[in-house]
Design a protein around this motif. Structure first.
Motif, PDB file in Angstrom:
ATOM      1  N   HIS A 126       0.837  -1.209   0.000  1.00 29.55           N
ATOM      2  CA  HIS A 126       0.000   0.000   0.000  1.00 29.55           C
ATOM      3  C   HIS A 126       0.868   1.255   0.000  1.00 29.55           C
ATOM      4  O   HIS A 126       0.586   2.213  -0.733  1.00 29.55           O
ATOM      5  N   ARG A 127       1.901   1.243   0.799  1.00 26.43           N
ATOM      6  CA  ARG A 127       2.793   2.396   0.877  1.00 26.43           C
ATOM      7  C   ARG A 127       3.489   2.640  -0.464  1.00 26.43           C
ATOM      8  O   ARG A 127       3.605   3.783  -0.924  1.00 26.43           O
ATOM      9  N   GLN A 128       3.934   1.565  -1.105  1.00 27.77           N
ATOM     10  CA  GLN A 128       4.600   1.695  -2.409  1.00 27.77           C
ATOM     11  C   GLN A 128       3.635   2.209  -3.473  1.00 27.77           C
ATOM     12  O   GLN A 128       3.994   3.075  -4.285  1.00 27.77           O
ATOM     13  N   LEU A 129       2.421   1.680  -3.471  1.00 26.63           N
ATOM     14  CA  LEU A 129       1.429   2.143  -4.444  1.00 26.63           C
ATOM     15  C   LEU A 129       1.062   3.607  -4.213  1.00 26.63           C
ATOM     16  O   LEU A 129       0.985   4.396  -5.166  1.00 26.63           O
ATOM     17  N   ALA A 130       0.838   3.972  -2.977  1.00 28.38           N
ATOM     18  CA  ALA A 130       0.477   5.352  -2.664  1.00 28.38           C
ATOM     19  C   ALA A 130       1.582   6.307  -3.103  1.00 28.38           C
ATOM     20  O   ALA A 130       1.305   7.382  -3.678  1.00 28.38           O
ATOM     21  N   HIS A 131       2.828   5.933  -2.846  1.00 26.91           N
ATOM     22  CA  HIS A 131       3.954   6.790  -3.229  1.00 26.91           C
ATOM     23  C   HIS A 131       4.021   6.944  -4.745  1.00 26.91           C
ATOM     24  O   HIS A 131       4.156   8.070  -5.260  1.00 26.91           O
ATOM     25  N   GLU A 132       3.928   5.833  -5.476  1.00 26.73           N
ATOM     26  CA  GLU A 132       4.011   5.911  -6.933  1.00 26.73           C
ATOM     27  C   GLU A 132       2.865   6.733  -7.499  1.00 26.73           C
ATOM     28  O   GLU A 132       3.075   7.629  -8.331  1.00 26.73           O
ATOM     29  N   ILE A 133       1.656   6.441  -7.063  1.00 26.13           N
ATOM     30  CA  ILE A 133       0.476   7.092  -7.613  1.00 26.13           C
ATOM     31  C   ILE A 133       0.494   8.594  -7.330  1.00 26.13           C
ATOM     32  O   ILE A 133       0.282   9.415  -8.236  1.00 26.13           O
ATOM     33  N   ARG A 134       0.773   8.976  -6.108  1.00 26.22           N
ATOM     34  CA  ARG A 134       0.741  10.396  -5.760  1.00 26.22           C
ATOM     35  C   ARG A 134       1.883  11.163  -6.426  1.00 26.22           C
ATOM     36  O   ARG A 134       1.699  12.302  -6.867  1.00 26.22           O
ATOM     37  N   THR A 135       3.040  10.523  -6.526  1.00 27.10           N
ATOM     38  CA  THR A 135       4.184  11.181  -7.171  1.00 27.10           C
ATOM     39  C   THR A 135       3.901  11.435  -8.645  1.00 27.10           C
ATOM     40  O   THR A 135       4.109  12.552  -9.154  1.00 27.10           O
ATOM     41  N   VAL A 166       0.969  11.468 -10.284  1.00 26.80           N
ATOM     42  CA  VAL A 166      -0.158  12.389 -10.487  1.00 26.80           C
ATOM     43  C   VAL A 166       0.296  13.836 -10.286  1.00 26.80           C
ATOM     44  O   VAL A 166      -0.098  14.741 -11.041  1.00 26.80           O
ATOM     45  N   LYS A 167       1.142  14.065  -9.289  1.00 28.30           N
ATOM     46  CA  LYS A 167       1.645  15.412  -9.048  1.00 28.30           C
ATOM     47  C   LYS A 167       2.527  15.878 -10.205  1.00 28.30           C
ATOM     48  O   LYS A 167       2.401  17.012 -10.689  1.00 28.30           O
ATOM     49  N   GLU A 168       3.399  14.980 -10.679  1.00 26.70           N
ATOM     50  CA  GLU A 168       4.306  15.335 -11.775  1.00 26.70           C
ATOM     51  C   GLU A 168       3.551  15.598 -13.072  1.00 26.70           C
ATOM     52  O   GLU A 168       3.914  16.476 -13.857  1.00 26.70           O
ATOM     53  N   GLU A 169       2.485  14.805 -13.301  1.00 25.67           N
ATOM     54  CA  GLU A 169       1.725  14.922 -14.556  1.00 25.67           C
ATOM     55  C   GLU A 169       0.627  15.975 -14.475  1.00 25.67           C
ATOM     56  O   GLU A 169      -0.012  16.295 -15.484  1.00 25.67           O
ATOM     57  N   GLY A 170       0.378  16.482 -13.289  1.00 25.58           N
ATOM     58  CA  GLY A 170      -0.648  17.498 -13.127  1.00 25.58           C
ATOM     59  C   GLY A 170      -2.062  16.963 -13.153  1.00 25.58           C
ATOM     60  O   GLY A 170      -3.010  17.703 -13.437  1.00 25.58           O
ATOM     61  N   GLY A 171      -2.241  15.677 -12.854  1.00 23.65           N
ATOM     62  CA  GLY A 171      -3.586  15.104 -12.815  1.00 23.65           C
ATOM     63  C   GLY A 171      -3.588  13.643 -13.197  1.00 23.65           C
ATOM     64  O   GLY A 171      -2.547  13.042 -13.503  1.00 23.65           O
ATOM     65  N   VAL A 172      -4.770  13.051 -13.176  1.00 23.62           N
ATOM     66  CA  VAL A 172      -4.946  11.643 -13.552  1.00 23.62           C
ATOM     67  C   VAL A 172      -5.241  11.588 -15.044  1.00 23.62           C
ATOM     68  O   VAL A 172      -6.352  11.881 -15.486  1.00 23.62           O
ATOM     69  N   THR A 173      -4.235  11.228 -15.808  1.00 20.31           N
ATOM     70  CA  THR A 173      -4.338  11.180 -17.260  1.00 20.31           C
ATOM     71  C   THR A 173      -3.844   9.828 -17.758  1.00 20.31           C
ATOM     72  O   THR A 173      -3.258   9.042 -17.007  1.00 20.31           O
ATOM     73  N   VAL A 174      -4.060   9.558 -19.038  1.00 23.69           N
ATOM     74  CA  VAL A 174      -3.547   8.326 -19.642  1.00 23.69           C
ATOM     75  C   VAL A 174      -2.034   8.286 -19.528  1.00 23.69           C
ATOM     76  O   VAL A 174      -1.444   7.245 -19.216  1.00 23.69           O
ATOM     77  N   SER A 175      -1.403   9.418 -19.773  1.00 24.55           N
ATOM     78  CA  SER A 175       0.055   9.485 -19.659  1.00 24.55           C
ATOM     79  C   SER A 175       0.505   9.151 -18.246  1.00 24.55           C
ATOM     80  O   SER A 175       1.481   8.406 -18.049  1.00 24.55           O
ATOM     81  N   ALA A 176      -0.198   9.664 -17.253  1.00 20.54           N
ATOM     82  CA  ALA A 176       0.150   9.377 -15.865  1.00 20.54           C
ATOM     83  C   ALA A 176      -0.017   7.895 -15.557  1.00 20.54           C
ATOM     84  O   ALA A 176       0.865   7.262 -14.949  1.00 20.54           O
ATOM     85  N   LEU A 177      -1.132   7.316 -15.983  1.00 18.58           N
ATOM     86  CA  LEU A 177      -1.381   5.890 -15.727  1.00 18.58           C
ATOM     87  C   LEU A 177      -0.319   5.013 -16.368  1.00 18.58           C
ATOM     88  O   LEU A 177       0.095   4.003 -15.796  1.00 18.58           O
ATOM     89  N   ASN A 178       0.137   5.396 -17.545  1.00 17.39           N
ATOM     90  CA  ASN A 178       1.153   4.598 -18.242  1.00 17.39           C
ATOM     91  C   ASN A 178       2.505   4.625 -17.536  1.00 17.39           C
ATOM     92  O   ASN A 178       3.346   3.756 -17.770  1.00 17.39           O
ATOM     93  N   LYS A 179       2.725   5.635 -16.695  1.00 18.32           N
ATOM     94  CA  LYS A 179       3.999   5.737 -15.982  1.00 18.32           C
ATOM     95  C   LYS A 179       3.974   5.024 -14.627  1.00 18.32           C
ATOM     96  O   LYS A 179       5.002   4.961 -13.954  1.00 18.32           O
ATOM     97  N   MET A 180       2.831   4.497 -14.239  1.00 15.65           N
ATOM     98  CA  MET A 180       2.704   3.822 -12.938  1.00 15.65           C
ATOM     99  C   MET A 180       2.999   2.341 -13.108  1.00 15.65           C
ATOM    100  O   MET A 180       2.096   1.503 -13.196  1.00 15.65           O
ATOM    101  N   SER A 181       4.265   2.000 -13.132  1.00 18.54           N
ATOM    102  CA  SER A 181       4.656   0.630 -13.455  1.00 18.54           C
ATOM    103  C   SER A 181       4.243  -0.373 -12.381  1.00 18.54           C
ATOM    104  O   SER A 181       3.810  -1.488 -12.692  1.00 18.54           O
ATOM    105  N   LEU A 182       4.362  -0.010 -11.112  1.00 17.78           N
ATOM    106  CA  LEU A 182       3.957  -0.931 -10.048  1.00 17.78           C
ATOM    107  C   LEU A 182       2.450  -1.114 -10.055  1.00 17.78           C
ATOM    108  O   LEU A 182       1.949  -2.240  -9.889  1.00 17.78           O
TER     109      LEU A 182
END
Length: 489
Positions: A319-328, A330-346
């Motif tokens: 959970h901690r690893q997922l939360a870190h990846e997802i929040r990082t 989303v912040k870098e991409e400026g939102g929940v986008t297809v590009s952001a989802l594609n970068k969430m490898s875990l």
């Protein structure tokens, strides 16, 4: 049910697809006495052993992952319950080879529900790839899904927000929350809005009864394949009532008509284009109801609880690893986008692992078009023309000769070098590395299913740091109870 970050993904395994000459072996197993053999196997399958033990015990008895057996529902409901079971990662993909297997009327195996449940039509899922209408119907809906792709993320995020409010409210009131109940509601809301021009189902003839109407419809079609497990009902009574004769469409006729009429009215943006593909609007509408209710709603009804069950049970480290990846991201991409989802490898790996360990559709069937030789890891077998081939997917995707610790949920299994194992993930009626076409039976919404699963995790871990669940098995999937939700700071 734990997750680990050890070297599961990178450890070496024999290459099951390597070419080698294997000895030809007679297919072991058998069907027992006429009538009584299928009844005995059905009793073992549902009540004496359970599905996994039923197949496991026969694998051990015959020392083979390929063997002959009967599968439910058996006498009366199925003209011929005899199958050749293929239960390993090498033999299973014969079911994807449409040049060698026929898929006419085999969606539900050795029996087929009455076409009364689908408006008198054999909808696309029951058509063989060589039937001319298959390519037309599948091509039509594939093109419509492609046109809707920009609506996937905003529509799902709008629907799923209600899920968390309802879970929190029930937790505060009851100390626990039924995930399935709230998940079914938001799944129906998303599917209806997607196919019906973002119309709120509560403002239509379907209203809040939509999920219950689909549940009733699904149950009456699929009852020969399920067991209720009610302790106060003797098993022989349930077996007789559920598995001996078809329950009539009459019980759900008015519900189905309401669903059909509502999709016909509000799904005009899709249905108005059907004639361009040589499909009448009426046939297209019944196919749309099936796609929405059976494939989409029925699929997420199993998929979402299974995903939350496995991720919840994996524990706080994951959970901690997922939360870190997802929040990082989303912040870098400026939102929940297809590009952001594609970068969430875990996050992607976790979704694939859930689809591997508990696929939403565990069974596949196909009838041999011709005499065909198939191979397991260590032998070859001749299947004769006309024989039914049955695949139990959870065994194929938990093949110990392909996956390390196959019974364990390993969140990072498909990271890095582990990505090569995706070709052995078969949940979509095809390899995860393949893309569906009009000439195959692979799920046309394959990529959408993965996208929605990632979105569900993203929305979860944008709100919560960790959570806990309990799970039990009901009908064809898990019943998940949320015990706690720890909100993010």
């Amino acid at each position: 049910m734990s997750s680990s970050s050890s070297n599961h993904s990178s450890s070496s395994k024999p290459n099951p697809s390597s070419k080698k000459t294997l000895p030809l072996r007679d297919i072991p197993g058998g069907y027992g006495l006429p009538f009584f053999g299928p009844i005995k196997d059905r009793r073992d399958y549902y009540y004496n052993q359970g599905t996994d033990e039923f197949f496991k015990s026969r694998m051990q008895k015959y020392n083979s992952t390929v063997f002959r057996t009967n599968v439910p529902p058996g006498p009366f409901m199925a003209k011929n319950p005899k199958v050749v079971a293929v239960l390993d990662a090498v033999s299973f993909p014969i079911l994807f080879d449409n040049s060698k297997v026929e898929k006419k009327n085999v969606l539900d195996g050795t029996f087929m529900p009455s076409t009364d449940f689908t408006g008198g039509y054999r909808v696309c899922a029951f058509l063989d790839t060589r039937e001319p209408s298959h390519a037309a119907v599948k091509g039509f809906f594939s093109s419509q899904l492609a046109k809707l792709h920009n609506k996937f993320i905003p529509t799902f995020r709008s629907s799923v927000s209600e899920l968390f409010a309802n879970l929190e409210g029930e937790l505060d009131k009851e100390g626990k929350a039924n995930f399935n109940h709230h998940s079914d509601k938001i799944s129906f809301d998303f599917i209806f809005r997607l196919f019906c021009d973002n119309k709120n189902p509560d403002e239509t003839g379907v209203g809040s009864s939509g999920p219950k109407s689909f549940d009733k419809w699904l149950f009456l079609m699929l009852h020969p394949l399920i067991t209720l497990g009610l302790k106060f009902v003797p098993t022989f009574v349930e077996d007789f009532l559920l598995h001996s004769f078809p329950l009539p469409f009459l019980f759900v006729k008015s519900d189905y008509q309401k669903l059909h009429d509502t999709f016909d009215k509000y799904g005009s943006g899709i249905l108005d284009e059907s004639e361009k593909y040589g499909i009448t609007r009426d046939e297209a509408c019944h196919n749309l109801v099936f796609l929405a209710g059976f494939s989409a709603y029925g699929g997420t009804k199993v998929l979402f609880p299974a995903l939350i069950k496995w991720v919840g049970a994996a524990g706080e480290d994951l959970h901690r690893q997922l939360a870190h990846e997802i929040r990082t991201v989303v912040k870098e991409e400026g939102g929940v986008t297809v590009s952001a989802l594609n970068k969430m490898s875990l996050t992607k790996s976790v979704v694939y692992e859930a689809l591997r360990i508990e696929p939403p559709v565990p069974f596949q069937y196909g009838k041999a078009r011709e005499d065909v030789v198939i191979s397991s890891h260590d032998s070859s077998f001749l299947i004769e023309k006309g024989e039914m081939i049955f695949g139990y997917q959870p065994f194929a995707t938990k093949d110990p000769k392909v996956f390390d610790n196959p019974e364990e949920f390993v969140g990072d299994r498909f990271l890095g070098d582990g990505e090569r194992l995706l070709k052995y993930v078969y949940w979509s009626n095809g390899r995860e590395t393949d893309n569906p076409t009009v000439d195959d039976k692979q799920c046309p919404g394959k990529d959408l299913v993965v996208l929605l699963s990632k979105l569900l995790l993203v929305e979860f871990f944008l709100r919560y740091d960790t959570f806990s669940v309990e799970a039990a098995t009901i009908l064809l999937g898990p019943l998940v109870t949320v015990k706690s939700l720890t909100k993010a700071d």
